[in-house]
Design a protein around this motif. Structure first.
Motif, short mmCIF file in Angstrom:
data_model
loop_
_atom_site.label_atom_id
_atom_site.label_comp_id
_atom_site.label_asym_id
_atom_site.label_seq_id
_atom_site.Cartn_x
_atom_site.Cartn_y
_atom_site.Cartn_z
N ALA A 67 -22.67 6.79 22.72
CA ALA A 67 -23.06 8.24 22.68
C ALA A 67 -21.80 8.97 23.16
O ALA A 67 -21.81 10.30 22.66
N VAL A 68 -21.06 8.48 23.91
CA VAL A 68 -19.64 9.30 24.15
C VAL A 68 -18.89 9.06 22.89
O VAL A 68 -18.02 10.39 22.69
N VAL A 69 -18.63 8.05 22.10
CA VAL A 69 -17.97 8.19 20.69
C VAL A 69 -18.49 9.26 19.93
O VAL A 69 -17.61 10.01 19.24
N LEU A 70 -19.72 9.30 19.69
CA LEU A 70 -20.49 10.44 18.80
C LEU A 70 -20.10 11.82 19.41
O LEU A 70 -19.61 12.60 18.51
N ALA A 71 -20.20 12.04 20.79
CA ALA A 71 -20.18 13.32 21.21
C ALA A 71 -18.53 13.81 21.04
O ALA A 71 -18.40 15.16 20.80
N THR A 72 -17.78 12.81 21.21
CA THR A 72 -16.48 13.32 21.02
C THR A 72 -15.85 13.38 19.47
O THR A 72 -14.44 13.24 19.55
N GLY A 73 -16.52 13.05 18.63
CA GLY A 73 -16.30 13.04 17.32
C GLY A 73 -15.51 11.94 16.74
O GLY A 73 -14.73 12.03 15.58
N SER A 98 -25.99 15.72 25.67
CA SER A 98 -26.20 15.53 27.28
C SER A 98 -24.96 15.50 27.96
O SER A 98 -23.83 15.47 27.43
N ILE A 99 -25.04 15.55 29.40
CA ILE A 99 -23.81 15.22 30.21
C ILE A 99 -24.31 14.34 31.20
O ILE A 99 -25.52 14.09 31.87
N ALA A 100 -23.52 13.33 31.57
CA ALA A 100 -23.53 12.35 32.58
C ALA A 100 -22.46 12.67 33.50
O ALA A 100 -21.49 12.35 33.39
N PRO A 101 -22.98 13.17 34.70
CA PRO A 101 -21.77 13.79 35.77
C PRO A 101 -21.04 12.84 36.67
O PRO A 101 -21.99 11.77 36.80
N ILE A 122 -12.43 12.77 38.64
CA ILE A 122 -13.69 12.82 38.40
C ILE A 122 -13.85 13.52 36.76
O ILE A 122 -13.04 14.27 36.24
N TYR A 123 -14.68 12.81 35.96
CA TYR A 123 -15.18 13.13 34.69
C TYR A 123 -16.54 13.54 34.47
O TYR A 123 -17.60 12.74 35.10
N HIS A 124 -16.99 14.43 33.87
CA HIS A 124 -18.34 14.69 33.60
C HIS A 124 -18.49 14.44 31.99
O HIS A 124 -17.85 15.10 31.01
N VAL A 125 -19.16 13.56 31.82
CA VAL A 125 -18.95 12.95 30.36
C VAL A 125 -20.09 13.30 29.50
O VAL A 125 -21.44 13.32 29.75
N PRO A 126 -19.65 13.86 28.17
CA PRO A 126 -20.76 14.18 27.31
C PRO A 126 -21.20 12.75 26.54
O PRO A 126 -20.40 11.92 26.27
N MET A 127 -22.69 13.07 26.28
CA MET A 127 -23.17 11.85 25.52
C MET A 127 -24.04 12.39 24.42
O MET A 127 -24.92 13.58 24.67
N VAL A 128 -24.22 11.80 23.25
CA VAL A 128 -24.97 12.34 22.20
C VAL A 128 -25.81 11.04 21.84
O VAL A 128 -25.43 10.11 21.28
#
Length: 421
Positions: A266-272, A59-62, A70-76
């Motif tokens: 969620a962000v840590v997972l998304a960014t590997g 997902s994305i948290a914009p 501005i950051y659009h943050v990927p989340m898993v």
């Protein structure tokens, strides 16, 4: 290009992909559109006994405003309401000025535990006199980090019962640095044994990354708590009290911190990155002073009519190494974030944790945590019992009115709806 995020949650995944296409290269747009997963051949190289791959929602948290950017943050994450809560908090906090962060340091720590020493005090003096030699030997064990501006920075010792522990701090640059630290530590362990006449029990990095601390702060105007000024002031007082409760009661602190890590993981997972290492560091940090406490603090600034939040965490995050370069969705996540440095990514992640905490506390002291959470949970129940997307849309209001919102009730409502056709 500025993106209009209004109604984003109501769009289909394909519509959302089209909306954010300006943030991605053509290659990553295709990857996202085709929902390309980690290749089985690659997965087999990453872990043992591989049978297949396992998917979670990406997902994305914009629109997070962090340090005036501005950051659009990927989340898993698979947990309902996490992304919605982070997005909601980011929106309110942006209107109040956004997040500011401080990188206190960016070093990883490892240790060599020595034992069977005749005199620990004399051993400490010997190690101190060989400090430069030991640092040099550590760097020789991993010379590539020196070319990137990193390397071993300091060595110090602490006596702890029968052990003399030798600590090594290293600037790992963009990597998390576990393998780097372990290589350096194993290189200096024989030298330590030789010069102290002691024995090395183990040489290993520590996940308690107290030299990689990051602080995120934000202030939220009271008008975003409630349009009614008296109610807003009451909520601000309760938010301050709620964080104090997490400081004095471990039962509450555990749940308080879990809510923070809902966003961080969620962000840590998304960014590997290694979410286990980040959790270990965070929960260890919460025990400072001997009692497990809440990691964040909020206080009511009566003069400015704001609530002010602050969160400090060890954040040994990486943008290179590990699985980051292997997983195509992870590469997509970094591109969504505009390829941040490790320090920049650490700032984003701690800010997301503070946003998640704000959203949870606002719900808890206001309407209660279940109102928003249960709506998403109810839809998951309907899909679980076999409802189509259209059927779930029809049945969701009915299920939310039921006293018992469980799988059995969802099944009964679905059967009833289909019998009416």
């Amino acid at each position: 290009m500025k993106i209009n995020w209004t109604g984003f949650s109501k769009k289909t995944p394909l519509e959302r992909q089209k909306l954010i296409s300006s943030l991605l290269t053509e290659e990553k747009q295709t990857l996202l559109r085709d929902n390309k997963q980690l290749a089985l051949k690659t997965a087999d190289q990453m872990a043992e006994h591989v049978l297949g791959t396992f998917s979670l929602p990406f997902s994305i948290a914009p629109d997070f405003l962090i340090d005036n950017k501005i950051y659009h943050v990927p989340m898993v994450t698979e947990e309902p309401s996490v992304v919605a809560a982070a997005s909601f908090a980011a929106k309110l906090i942006k209107r109040s000025g956004g997040f500011t962060t401080t990188i206190h340091n960016r070093l990883m720590i490892g240790q060599v535990a020595l034992y069977d020493l005749k005199d620990k005090k004399i051993a400490e003096q010997i190690i101190s006199s060989h400090k430069e030699q030991l640092l040099s030997h550590a760097n020789e064990a991993h010379p590539s980090i020196l070319k990137r501006g990193g390397g071993a920075r300091n060595i110090w010792t602490e006596e702890k019962e029968e052990f003399l522990i030798v600590y090594l701090s290293v600037d790992t640059q963009e990597a998390m640095g576990a393998n780097m630290l372990n290589t350096m530590l194993e290189a200096i362990a024989p030298i330590l044994e030789e010069i102290t006449a002691g024995k090395s029990l183990m040489a290993i990095l520590s996940n308690y990354a107290t030299e990689s601390l990051v602080t995120a702060e934000c202030s939220v105007d009271l008008r975003f708590l409630s349009r009614n000024i008296e109610e807003a002031q009451q909520l601000a007082q309760k938010m301050e009290l709620a964080t104090h409760l997490a400081q004095v009661d471990t039962y509450r602190a555990a749940t308080h911190n879990k809510g923070i890590f809902n966003g961080i993981d969620a962000v840590v997972l998304a960014t590997g990155n290694d979410w286990r290492a980040i959790e270990a560091a965070g929960h260890s940090y919460a025990t400072q002073g001997g009692l497990y406490r809440g990691l964040s603090n909020w206080f009511y600034d009566r003069k400015k009519q704001q609530v002010h939040g602050k969160l400090t965490l060890p954040m040994p995050i990486a943008t290179k190494g590990g699985s980051i370069g292997l997983n195509p969705t992870v590469q997509l996540a970094h591109e969504l974030l505009n390829s941040p440095s490790a320090k920049e990514l650490a700032s984003v992640i701690v800010s997301v944790g503070l946003a998640q905490n704000f959203a949870a506390l606002k719900a808890l002291i206001g309407t209660g945590i279940q109102e928003g959470h249960m709506k998403l949970q109810a839809k998951s129940l309907l899909l679980l019992v076999g409802a189509t997307e259209k059927e779930a849309t029809i049945l969701l209001p009915r299920l939310l009115k039921e006293k018992h919102r469980n799988q059995e009730t969802a099944q009964e409502l679905l059967i009833d709806l289909r019998n009416q056709k």
